[in-house]
Scaffold this active site. Structure first.
Site, mmCIF file in Angstrom:
data_model
loop_
_atom_site.group_PDB
_atom_site.id
_atom_site.type_symbol
_atom_site.label_atom_id
_atom_site.label_comp_id
_atom_site.label_asym_id
_atom_site.label_seq_id
_atom_site.Cartn_x
_atom_site.Cartn_y
_atom_site.Cartn_z
ATOM 1 N N HIS A 1 30.025 6.542 -5.323
ATOM 2 C CA HIS A 1 29.816 6.890 -6.727
ATOM 3 C C HIS A 1 30.685 6.061 -7.659
ATOM 4 O O HIS A 1 30.421 5.998 -8.847
ATOM 5 C CB HIS A 1 30.159 8.365 -6.958
ATOM 6 C CG HIS A 1 29.386 9.276 -6.075
ATOM 7 N ND1 HIS A 1 29.953 9.975 -5.062
ATOM 8 C CD2 HIS A 1 28.074 9.531 -6.031
ATOM 9 C CE1 HIS A 1 29.023 10.653 -4.446
ATOM 10 N NE2 HIS A 1 27.881 10.409 -5.001
ATOM 11 N N TYR B 1 21.497 19.995 9.273
ATOM 12 C CA TYR B 1 21.044 19.812 10.657
ATOM 13 C C TYR B 1 20.167 20.971 11.145
ATOM 14 O O TYR B 1 20.367 21.533 12.215
ATOM 15 C CB TYR B 1 22.238 19.550 11.590
ATOM 16 C CG TYR B 1 22.909 18.248 11.251
ATOM 17 C CD1 TYR B 1 22.223 17.047 11.375
ATOM 18 C CD2 TYR B 1 24.200 18.210 10.751
ATOM 19 C CE1 TYR B 1 22.808 15.847 11.013
ATOM 20 C CE2 TYR B 1 24.793 17.006 10.379
ATOM 21 C CZ TYR B 1 24.088 15.840 10.513
ATOM 22 O OH TYR B 1 24.659 14.660 10.156
ATOM 23 N N ARG C 1 28.791 7.560 12.890
ATOM 24 C CA ARG C 1 28.297 8.547 11.919
ATOM 25 C C ARG C 1 29.442 9.487 11.541
ATOM 26 O O ARG C 1 29.836 10.351 12.325
ATOM 27 C CB ARG C 1 27.137 9.339 12.538
ATOM 28 C CG ARG C 1 26.666 10.541 11.728
ATOM 29 C CD ARG C 1 25.920 10.105 10.510
ATOM 30 N NE ARG C 1 25.349 11.186 9.726
ATOM 31 C CZ ARG C 1 25.742 11.451 8.473
ATOM 32 N NH1 ARG C 1 26.719 10.802 7.907
ATOM 33 N NH2 ARG C 1 25.134 12.399 7.784
#
Ligand code: MTE
Length: 566
Positions: free
Chosen positions: A165, A419, A236
């Protein structure tokens, strides 16, 4: 044109919801606890200014992730729409920056901002030295409730963790909301502490996001060997990689109901249990999400087929360690894993699996401390990670800090509010997530790794050789690879090149395959499809149309590539 006006205009053409929702997956769902933590951060901060509390310590412990309040800013980054906004916004933006106080604007403190947390009183947020009134923005935003949860507070903690951002463009757009200067802005920049000392990564990895690091293996390297090299294995992370003090590292094991012993294990203690090797694939639930996003935008990192790898994982069987801690079988219980990476609330990344899975020797769940016969690297969970073969990557918790036996699933955001799979019509809110089922074992899937989509082949060739992987969760064996070069009129059996020789139900490793697809005469292009069939005779859906979901998880549709014929 003001940003609000631009957004109104865009809303009709693109749908502002998409603008706002397309971004970092973990952040889309609001976390009320995060917001209350931010509020308490400000409270702490206020009390420190009045002389009690320790602001600097608190800030440092605030090493976490932004969830709900970041929504506004997702609208402003990482989207085509943002680029469209940018074409307009700078022309009319004041040339100011959140890093500086602006002359002639009023100055506000924490208490002033906190009073502006409703649409009646105006919705204000602070960022660095700026105060921003986002009331109008919220009014035009269908998901405004999410923004409301950050109303009257600072958004800095979100941006500390999600540094994508922090772009000049995004700041420029934000400045169009500027109404004042924030006198309680933090002075020193502790942000770098969060990201100092992150591991170096192999430059061949395809970086999907730097902070936190999310990187996948390029197709050619992925398909080049049965065992994926550790330095090329996809990474990840949801949070910064924690720094672990090995002098004091202890893995804690306890039962919430007080049964069994509460034990602490050093890495050396864990190594005293019999060492168990498991050759297994690890796959992210978002693998191949980018293909789903082509059908319709999803909320998540645009992974190709490389958010998967196949490695030899070694460690102690979780079963042995739990039994040493006196844990008894109980079909109703869960094993909760907690990592050492902390979110903005100070809560760790966490996940859980059923205790029955953990205690079943044939499920091969391990506390892994080696990957490919070397100590696991920091990126992959040093010193110990939970490894649950056949399951979604999210349950294989890295940097393991504690294990709790509980009658509940992990309370972690990543177990409860992420998930999970939903039907294409549901844009899940917290209630949907509460009802949804956490992904554990993954469905059968396959992908083509070579050639690449768009490659060319000579019309003089009779065949094009296609290679790829196939895998099924839960230990199912790949029994067949089906390929077609004529959209399903005729199918060809792929050749299984490499596969494990494990007993039924324990095929944790992937299968590498190849096939020769005839080159059609007189055509300029051939489209090749692959699907795999597992030992339950489950197979893949033909396309994403009916499995598409907003989070873009579980894309196990046929993989399809087009090859030019020259
Ligand atoms: N464990 C912790 N502590 N923190 C994380 O962010 N990410 C999970 C899992 N374990 C994660 C974690 C996810 S979503 C995946 S897909 C795998 O780790 C990725 O493991 P890798 O980075 O070793 O490939």
């Amino acid at each position: 044109m003001s940003l609000v006006k631009i957004i109104r205009t865009q809303r009709n053409s693109y749908g502002i919801r998409n603008v706002l929702n397309r971004s970092c997956p973990a952040l889309v769902t609001p976390s009320i606890s995060l917001v209350s933590s931010i509020r308490s951060f400000h409270r702490q901060r206020g009390s420190q200014q009045s002389g009690d509390g320790n602001f600097s310590m608190f800030w440092k412990s605030f090493a976490g992730v932004g969830i709900g309040g970041a929504t506004l800013f997702y609208a402003l980054e990482n989207s085509h729409e943002r680029n469209a906004l940018m074409k307009e916004a700078p022309k009319n933006s004041k040339i100011t920056s959140p890093d500086r106080f602006v002359d002639n604007l009023p100055t506000y403190g924490y208490e002033d901002i906190a009073k502006h947390s409703t649409s009646e009183n105006g919705i204000w947020v602070t960022y660095k030295k700026g105060v921003y009134d986002i009331t109008e923005f919220v009014a035009t935003h269908p998901g405004g409730q999410q923004i409301m949860e950050a109303a009257g507070t600072s958004v800095d903690p979100f941006w500390d963790l999600y540094q994508q951002h922090n772009s000049p463009e995004v700041e420029k757009i934000l400045e169009t909301f500027r109404i004042g200067n924030y006198k309680d802005a933090r002075e020193s920049d502790n942000i770098s502490d969060l990201w100092a000392n992150q591991p170096k990564r192999d430059p061949r990895l395809i970086m999907r996001s730097e902070r936190p690091c999310n990187a996948e293996t390029p197709n050619d390297l992925l398909g080049s060997s049965y065992i994926t090299q550790s330095n090329l294995f996809y990474v990840r992370h949801h949070l910064p990689v924690p720094e672990i003090d090995m002098e004091n590292y202890k893995l804690k094991i306890s039962s919430e109901d007080g049964t069994g012993k509460t034990l602490e294990f050093t890495l050396e203690d864990i190594k005293k249990f019999p060492k168990h090797d498991v050759t297994a694939a690890l796959m992210c639930a978002g693998n191949r999400r980018s293909q789903m996003s082509k059908h319709k935008a999803t909320k998540g990192l645009e992974w190709g087929p490389g958010a998967v790898g196949n490695a030899v994982w070694s460690g102690a069987r979780l079963k042995d360690v739990l039994e040493a801690a006196g844990v008894k079988p109980d079909d109703a219980k869960q094993v909760q894993f907690n990592g050492m990476d902390l979110d903005a609330t100070g809560k760790p990344y966490g996940a859980s699996i059923p205790l029955t899975t953990a205690l079943d020797e044939k499920k091969d769940v391990i506390l892994a401390y080696e990957m490919n016969n070397h100590p696991i690297s920091r990126d992959h969970g040093y010193p110990i990670r939970a490894f649950v073969p056949g399951s979604v990557g999210a349950r294989c918790v890295k940097w393991l800090n504690s294990i709790t036996i509980s009658s509940e699933e992990s309370l972690s955001h990543w177990q409860r509010l992420d998930y999970k799979g939903f039907n294409p019509s549901i844009d899940p809110n917290a209630k949907d997530y509460a009802k949804g089922t956490a992904i554990q074992y993954l469905p059968v899937t396959s992908a083509i790794l070579s050639p690449s989509n768009g490659d060319a082949v000579s019309k003089k060739e009779e065949y094009v050789t296609v290679k790829g992987y196939a895998w099924s969760g839960g230990g199912q064996k790949i029994i067949r690879i089906d390929l077609t070069g004529d959209e399903g009129k005729t199918w060809i059996d792929g050749t299984i090149e490499q596969q494990d020789k494990m007993p039924a139900g324990r095929h944790w490793a992937w299968t590498l395959w190849s096939a020769k697809i005839p080159i059609p005469k007189g055509k300029k292009e051939v489209e090749i499809w692959v699907k795999a069939v597992d030992s339950n005779y489950n197979t893949q859906p033909e396309n994403v149309d009916n499995i598409w979901n907003t989070r873009g998880v579980l894309n196990n549709s046929y993989d399809k590539i087009k090859i030019k014929i020259n």
